[in-house]
Scaffold this motif. Structure first.
Motif, mmCIF file in Angstrom:
data_model
loop_
_atom_site.group_PDB
_atom_site.id
_atom_site.type_symbol
_atom_site.label_atom_id
_atom_site.label_comp_id
_atom_site.label_asym_id
_atom_site.label_seq_id
_atom_site.Cartn_x
_atom_site.Cartn_y
_atom_site.Cartn_z
ATOM 1 N N GLY A 133 -29.847 18.410 22.257
ATOM 2 C CA GLY A 133 -29.824 17.941 23.637
ATOM 3 C C GLY A 133 -28.450 18.179 24.249
ATOM 4 N N ALA A 134 -28.380 18.131 25.574
ATOM 5 C CA ALA A 134 -27.090 18.292 26.251
ATOM 6 C C ALA A 134 -26.125 17.182 25.858
ATOM 7 C CB ALA A 134 -27.296 18.307 27.758
ATOM 8 N N THR A 135 -26.656 16.042 25.399
ATOM 9 C CA THR A 135 -25.805 14.941 24.940
ATOM 10 C C THR A 135 -25.326 15.159 23.504
ATOM 11 O OG1 THR A 135 -27.698 13.705 24.072
ATOM 12 C CG2 THR A 135 -27.072 13.249 26.357
ATOM 13 N N GLY A 136 -25.805 16.223 22.879
ATOM 14 C CA GLY A 136 -25.494 16.455 21.458
ATOM 15 C C GLY A 136 -26.515 15.823 20.547
ATOM 16 N N HIS A 137 -27.651 15.341 21.121
ATOM 17 C CA HIS A 137 -28.627 14.704 20.244
ATOM 18 C C HIS A 137 -29.394 15.731 19.409
ATOM 19 C CE1 HIS A 137 -31.897 14.610 23.668
ATOM 20 N NE2 HIS A 137 -32.188 15.601 22.859
ATOM 21 N N ILE A 138 -29.786 15.292 18.216
ATOM 22 C CA ILE A 138 -30.798 16.016 17.430
ATOM 23 C C ILE A 138 -31.927 15.019 17.214
ATOM 24 C CG2 ILE A 138 -29.401 17.828 16.371
ATOM 25 C CD1 ILE A 138 -29.039 16.074 13.905
ATOM 26 N N GLY A 139 -33.183 15.512 17.292
ATOM 27 C CA GLY A 139 -34.281 14.556 17.442
ATOM 28 C C GLY A 139 -33.976 13.795 18.729
ATOM 29 N N PHE A 140 -34.056 12.476 18.662
ATOM 30 C CA PHE A 140 -33.598 11.662 19.796
ATOM 31 C C PHE A 140 -32.432 10.783 19.359
ATOM 32 C CE2 PHE A 140 -37.690 12.009 22.441
ATOM 33 C CZ PHE A 140 -37.054 12.633 23.497
ATOM 34 N N ASN A 141 -31.626 11.280 18.427
ATOM 35 C CA ASN A 141 -30.431 10.547 18.003
ATOM 36 C C ASN A 141 -29.330 10.791 19.018
ATOM 37 O OD1 ASN A 141 -30.993 9.452 15.118
ATOM 38 N ND2 ASN A 141 -31.809 11.546 15.139
ATOM 39 N N GLU A 142 -29.160 9.835 19.912
ATOM 40 C CA GLU A 142 -28.196 9.975 20.994
ATOM 41 C C GLU A 142 -26.785 9.657 20.478
ATOM 42 O OE1 GLU A 142 -29.065 11.431 23.585
ATOM 43 O OE2 GLU A 142 -30.741 10.548 24.673
ATOM 44 N N PRO A 143 -25.745 9.990 21.263
ATOM 45 C CA PRO A 143 -24.379 9.695 20.822
ATOM 46 C C PRO A 143 -24.232 8.234 20.370
ATOM 47 C CG PRO A 143 -24.323 11.058 22.774
ATOM 48 C CD PRO A 143 -25.776 10.711 22.537
ATOM 49 N N GLY A 144 -23.521 8.079 19.267
ATOM 50 C CA GLY A 144 -23.348 6.745 18.679
ATOM 51 C C GLY A 144 -24.285 6.509 17.514
ATOM 52 N N SER A 145 -25.288 7.371 17.340
ATOM 53 C CA SER A 145 -26.222 7.191 16.218
ATOM 54 C C SER A 145 -25.477 7.359 14.892
ATOM 55 C CB SER A 145 -27.337 8.243 16.273
ATOM 56 O OG SER A 145 -28.106 8.104 17.441
ATOM 57 N N PRO A 146 -25.538 6.340 14.019
ATOM 58 C CA PRO A 146 -24.826 6.469 12.742
ATOM 59 C C PRO A 146 -25.405 7.607 11.901
ATOM 60 C CG PRO A 146 -25.582 4.209 13.104
ATOM 61 C CD PRO A 146 -26.210 5.054 14.167
ATOM 62 N N PHE A 147 -24.539 8.266 11.156
ATOM 63 C CA PHE A 147 -25.010 9.330 10.270
ATOM 64 C C PHE A 147 -25.910 8.769 9.169
ATOM 65 C CE2 PHE A 147 -21.401 12.639 11.078
ATOM 66 C CZ PHE A 147 -21.819 12.748 12.389
ATOM 67 N N SER A 148 -25.844 7.462 8.960
ATOM 68 C CA SER A 148 -26.687 6.821 7.936
ATOM 69 C C SER A 148 -28.043 6.385 8.500
ATOM 70 C CB SER A 148 -25.965 5.590 7.384
ATOM 71 O OG SER A 148 -25.706 4.691 8.451
ATOM 72 N N SER A 149 -28.319 6.701 9.777
ATOM 73 C CA SER A 149 -29.533 6.160 10.421
ATOM 74 C C SER A 149 -30.806 6.766 9.844
ATOM 75 C CB SER A 149 -29.480 6.382 11.937
ATOM 76 O OG SER A 149 -29.212 7.732 12.236
ATOM 77 N N ARG A 150 -31.860 5.962 9.857
ATOM 78 C CA ARG A 150 -33.206 6.369 9.414
ATOM 79 C C ARG A 150 -34.138 6.347 10.626
ATOM 80 N NH1 ARG A 150 -32.718 8.248 4.143
ATOM 81 N NH2 ARG A 150 -31.146 7.001 3.124
ATOM 82 N N THR A 151 -35.404 6.604 10.374
ATOM 83 C CA THR A 151 -36.388 6.607 11.466
ATOM 84 C C THR A 151 -36.423 5.225 12.131
ATOM 85 O OG1 THR A 151 -37.697 8.247 10.288
ATOM 86 C CG2 THR A 151 -38.799 7.032 12.042
ATOM 87 N N ILE A 183 -30.446 10.387 11.532
ATOM 88 C CA ILE A 183 -29.608 11.510 11.085
ATOM 89 C C ILE A 183 -29.723 11.671 9.565
ATOM 90 C CG2 ILE A 183 -27.267 12.454 11.004
ATOM 91 C CD1 ILE A 183 -27.736 12.110 13.830
ATOM 92 N N ALA A 184 -29.724 10.539 8.853
ATOM 93 C CA ALA A 184 -29.818 10.631 7.384
ATOM 94 C C ALA A 184 -31.188 11.170 6.972
ATOM 95 C CB ALA A 184 -29.563 9.267 6.745
ATOM 96 N N THR A 185 -32.202 10.853 7.760
ATOM 97 C CA THR A 185 -33.547 11.375 7.477
ATOM 98 C C THR A 185 -33.542 12.892 7.651
ATOM 99 O OG1 THR A 185 -34.332 9.363 8.590
ATOM 100 C CG2 THR A 185 -35.992 10.988 7.969
ATOM 101 N N ILE A 186 -33.008 13.338 8.775
ATOM 102 C CA ILE A 186 -32.967 14.776 9.075
ATOM 103 C C ILE A 186 -32.116 15.508 8.033
ATOM 104 C CG2 ILE A 186 -32.188 16.494 10.770
ATOM 105 C CD1 ILE A 186 -32.807 14.350 12.963
#
Ligand code: GLP
Length: 251
Positions: A133-151, A183-186
């Protein structure tokens, strides 16, 4: 760890190159699970795969990255519908093997947990196709999403809502929440192919590839993944200062 960046002439070349990677894994018998992104960027990858008439798609599991919360079944903008239309039907994947997070579940958190479990039960993603995304998102992980995040359930940024309004009758119709793989899922996928095209993605691509590796730019997490191929058109690559491995015309 391997991160390769290629700049290709246009969407068609990018589609062909991305499809080469996916087809190579399929033909080698290593594609049990394909991870798919929606959005416009990867469409030519799916088109190029469909045009090759490859055998074996009926045995492949397909997992979507994300889904809007609250869209009715059959809504053309829902990612369930997009994946059905753009991936399942043209490739001939078994409908029972297509997985999209349930954005209509009464208990969304339970739906997120179930999705994580389904990914694990399928043995993990072999090749994950990604947009940015233009915000740098992958999936819908918007800025601030921890790298340890799951679904999980996330709020979309106003920029993402505006960018995705083109898929809806108006910006007011864009859901403000979504379920996304974390992010961790991806990160768990064995290989990733990220596609970005156009000037509008240039800054996000620069931040992802040359900025700090930090949740401010979720796509910068790619630089911690095992095996990543980034496919760009010249406009999306235009703000890169370190020369990427140029492969215009190759593949
Ligand atoms: C969407 C999707 C992402 C997609 C991205 C880019 O919001 N949630 O998975 O990769 O935005 O979309 P596009 O390729 O249309 O620019």
């Amino acid at each position: 760890m391997r991160l390769q960046v290629e700049v290709l002439a246009d969407a068609r070349e990018i589609g062909r190159r991305g499809a080469d990677v996916v087809a190579g894994e399929l033909l080698a018998g290593r594609l049990r699970v394909l991870g798919v992104a929606t959005g416009s960027s990867p469409l030519q990858v799916y088109e190029s795969l469909a045009a090759r008439d490859l055998p074996g798609w009926d045995g492949v599991e397909v997992f979507a990255l994300d889904e809007y919360v609250g869209l009715p079944a059959g809504d053309r903008a829902s990612y369930a519908d997009v994946v059905d239309r753009e991936v399942r039907a043209p490739l001939g994947v078994d409908p029972a093997r297509v997985h999209v997070p349930d954005g209509r579940a009464d208990d969304l958190d339970a739906a997120c947990d179930a999705y994580e479990q389904a990914l694990v039960a399928a043995g993990g993603v072999d090749v994950q196709v990604l947009g940015i995304g233009a915000t740098g998102h992958i999936g819908f992980n918007e800025p601030g999403s921890p790298f340890s995040s799951r679904t999980r359930v996330v709020e979309l940024t106003p920029r993402t809502v505006a960018d995705n309004a083109r898929f809806f009758a108006s910006a007011d119709d864009v859901p403000r929440r979504a379920i996304t793989q974390g992010i961790a899922t991806i990160a768990r996928a064995r290989r990733h192919v990220l596609i970005a095209r156009g000037e509008g993605k240039a800054e996000a691509v620069r931040a992802a590839l040359e900025g700090e590796v930090a949740p401010d730019c979720p796509a910068s997490a790619l630089r911690t993944f095992e095996d990543v191929l980034v496919l760009l058109d010249p406009a999306a690559a235009s703000l890169l200062t370190r020369s990427p491995a140029r492969a215009v015309g190759a593949g």
